[in-house]
Write a protein that holds these residues in place. Structure first.
Motif, PDB file in Angstrom:
ATOM      1  N   SER A 137       0.835  -1.198   0.000  1.00  0.00           N
ATOM      2  CA  SER A 137       0.000   0.000   0.000  1.00  0.00           C
ATOM      3  C   SER A 137       0.873   1.252   0.000  1.00  0.00           C
ATOM      4  N   PRO A 138       0.564   2.235  -0.858  1.00  0.00           N
ATOM      5  CA  PRO A 138       1.388   3.446  -0.961  1.00  0.00           C
ATOM      6  C   PRO A 138       1.019   4.529   0.050  1.00  0.00           C
ATOM      7  N   LEU A 139       0.039   4.288   0.899  1.00  0.00           N
ATOM      8  CA  LEU A 139      -0.489   5.323   1.777  1.00  0.00           C
ATOM      9  C   LEU A 139       0.415   5.558   2.990  1.00  0.00           C
ATOM     10  N   THR A 140       0.443   6.807   3.443  1.00  0.00           N
ATOM     11  CA  THR A 140       1.192   7.178   4.644  1.00  0.00           C
ATOM     12  C   THR A 140       0.213   7.666   5.698  1.00  0.00           C
ATOM     13  N   VAL A 141       0.364   7.169   6.937  1.00  0.00           N
ATOM     14  CA  VAL A 141      -0.533   7.526   8.032  1.00  0.00           C
ATOM     15  C   VAL A 141       0.256   8.284   9.096  1.00  0.00           C
ATOM     16  N   ARG A 142      -0.280   9.422   9.514  1.00  0.00           N
ATOM     17  CA  ARG A 142       0.340  10.230  10.575  1.00  0.00           C
ATOM     18  C   ARG A 142      -0.697  10.489  11.668  1.00  0.00           C
ATOM     19  N   ASP A 143      -0.192  10.731  12.888  1.00  0.00           N
ATOM     20  CA  ASP A 143      -1.095  11.122  13.959  1.00  0.00           C
ATOM     21  C   ASP A 143      -1.178  12.652  14.019  1.00  0.00           C
ATOM     22  N   GLU A 144      -1.886  13.177  15.015  1.00  0.00           N
ATOM     23  CA  GLU A 144      -2.108  14.625  15.083  1.00  0.00           C
ATOM     24  C   GLU A 144      -0.845  15.410  15.412  1.00  0.00           C
ATOM     25  N   TRP A 145       0.215  14.707  15.837  1.00  0.00           N
ATOM     26  CA  TRP A 145       1.501  15.363  16.098  1.00  0.00           C
ATOM     27  C   TRP A 145       2.464  15.194  14.930  1.00  0.00           C
ATOM     28  N   ASP A 146       1.931  14.731  13.786  1.00  0.00           N
ATOM     29  CA  ASP A 146       2.688  14.569  12.553  1.00  0.00           C
ATOM     30  C   ASP A 146       3.703  13.435  12.626  1.00  0.00           C
ATOM     31  N   THR A 147       3.507  12.523  13.563  1.00  0.00           N
ATOM     32  CA  THR A 147       4.363  11.337  13.651  1.00  0.00           C
ATOM     33  C   THR A 147       3.869  10.285  12.662  1.00  0.00           C
ATOM     34  N   VAL A 148       4.771   9.759  11.844  1.00  0.00           N
ATOM     35  CA  VAL A 148       4.389   8.710  10.900  1.00  0.00           C
ATOM     36  C   VAL A 148       4.144   7.414  11.666  1.00  0.00           C
ATOM     37  N   LEU A 149       2.980   6.842  11.465  1.00  0.00           N
ATOM     38  CA  LEU A 149       2.590   5.614  12.151  1.00  0.00           C
ATOM     39  C   LEU A 149       2.819   4.404  11.259  1.00  0.00           C
ATOM     40  N   LEU A 150       2.902   3.255  11.902  1.00  0.00           N
ATOM     41  CA  LEU A 150       2.904   2.029  11.120  1.00  0.00           C
ATOM     42  C   LEU A 150       1.593   1.962  10.347  1.00  0.00           C
ATOM     43  N   PRO A 151       1.614   1.528   9.102  1.00  0.00           N
ATOM     44  CA  PRO A 151       0.378   1.475   8.310  1.00  0.00           C
ATOM     45  C   PRO A 151      -0.587   0.434   8.864  1.00  0.00           C
ATOM     46  N   PRO A 152      -1.852   0.507   8.490  1.00  0.00           N
ATOM     47  CA  PRO A 152      -2.834  -0.470   8.984  1.00  0.00           C
ATOM     48  C   PRO A 152      -2.417  -1.897   8.653  1.00  0.00           C
ATOM     49  N   ARG A 153      -2.562  -2.767   9.651  1.00  0.00           N
ATOM     50  CA  ARG A 153      -2.239  -4.179   9.472  1.00  0.00           C
ATOM     51  C   ARG A 153      -3.311  -5.031  10.140  1.00  0.00           C
ATOM     52  N   ALA A 154      -3.716  -6.104   9.490  1.00  0.00           N
ATOM     53  CA  ALA A 154      -4.672  -7.026  10.089  1.00  0.00           C
ATOM     54  C   ALA A 154      -4.064  -7.630  11.350  1.00  0.00           C
ATOM     55  N   ASP A 155      -4.857  -7.679  12.404  1.00  0.00           N
ATOM     56  CA  ASP A 155      -4.401  -8.227  13.678  1.00  0.00           C
ATOM     57  C   ASP A 155      -5.356  -9.324  14.108  1.00  0.00           C
ATOM     58  N   GLU A 156      -4.997 -10.034  15.158  1.00  0.00           N
ATOM     59  CA  GLU A 156      -5.866 -11.095  15.649  1.00  0.00           C
ATOM     60  C   GLU A 156      -7.124 -10.516  16.280  1.00  0.00           C
ATOM     61  N   GLY A 157      -8.164 -11.340  16.326  1.00  0.00           N
ATOM     62  CA  GLY A 157      -9.401 -10.917  16.965  1.00  0.00           C
ATOM     63  C   GLY A 157     -10.259 -10.000  16.134  1.00  0.00           C
ATOM     64  N   MET A 158     -10.168 -10.091  14.806  1.00  0.00           N
ATOM     65  CA  MET A 158     -10.942  -9.231  13.907  1.00  0.00           C
ATOM     66  C   MET A 158     -10.642  -7.754  14.168  1.00  0.00           C
ATOM     67  N   CYS A 159      -9.367  -7.460  14.360  1.00  0.00           N
ATOM     68  CA  CYS A 159      -8.938  -6.089  14.615  1.00  0.00           C
ATOM     69  C   CYS A 159      -7.955  -5.636  13.538  1.00  0.00           C
TER      70      CYS A 159
END
Length: 210
Positions: A137-159
């Motif tokens: 995925s080419p998308l970049t995710v940041r939080d409100e403090w402009d910190t780059v977050l790990l991109p969305p990843r499927a996790d256990e428990g339907m999360c």
């Protein structure tokens, strides 16, 4: 590729361990794969829905034609965006699973279990949305403090894990759908509410212009 496998019609099935239902084209057997282990074209098993079909409006289909049949199923929809797949075969390789529900296993296998097993469920995910969860995925995710977050990843428990938090699918599904439909150069912002011990999160997602 047939119309069933046309990209805009594909539905992938994500299990409770964060793996997609797949059919190994070499061994011709069902298994589940982590998103990073999928072939480029996606999983080898798709959920096909034909509302106009009098018989079997819901079917599992293979991306690549192979001789071993897939189980016939009847879906049972949950209130958490999940679906439970009851096997209805009366004969053939899956007859012993009749009346049981398909489930992924923690070692990447596929089994059928009693209806009381709450892990016997899948999230049906449109292919375009599912690809947000892939390493490509080419998308970049940041939080409100402009910190780059790990991109969305499927996790256990339907999360789905975004940053440090694992958010239930119903909480994050709208964000994933919006991300899947972003245009080049677009930026979107969304608030994820506090969920249990997972804090609220404001995210900004950007897609490269080229």
């Amino acid at each position: 590729m047939t119309d069933i496998q046309a990209s805009d019609k594909e539905i992938w099935l994500l299990d409770v361990y964060g793996r997609f239902l797949h059919n190994d084209p070499v061994s011709d057997r069902l298994e589940t794969l982590l998103p990073e282990d999928l072939p480029p074209e996606g999983p080898g098993v798709l959920l096909h829905i034909d509302s106009g079909a009098e018989e079997e409006p819901f079917r599992l289909v293979k991306r690549d034609s192979r001789p071993v049949p897939l189980p016939h199923i009847v879906p049972h929809l949950g209130d958490d965006l999940t679906v439970r797949l009851e096997v209805t075969d009366r004969q053939g390789p899956f007859a012993a699973w009749r009346g049981h529900f398909l489930t992924g296993t923690d070692d990447g296998g596929v089994d059928a279990v009693e209806a009381s097993d709450t892990e016997a469920a899948f999230v049906p995910v449109p292919a375009r949305t599912a690809r947000v969860l892939l390493p490509s995925s080419p998308l970049t995710v940041r939080d409100e403090w402009d910190t780059v977050l790990l991109p969305p990843r499927a996790d256990e428990g339907m999360c789905v894990r975004i940053g440090a938090g694992a958010y239930p699918w119903p909480v994050v599904s709208e964000l994933l759908t919006r991300m899947a439909n972003m245009s080049p150069g677009e930026i979107l912002r969304q608030h994820l509410p506090e969920t249990g011990d997972i804090p609220a999160l404001r995210v900004e997602v950007s897609r490269p212009a080229h």
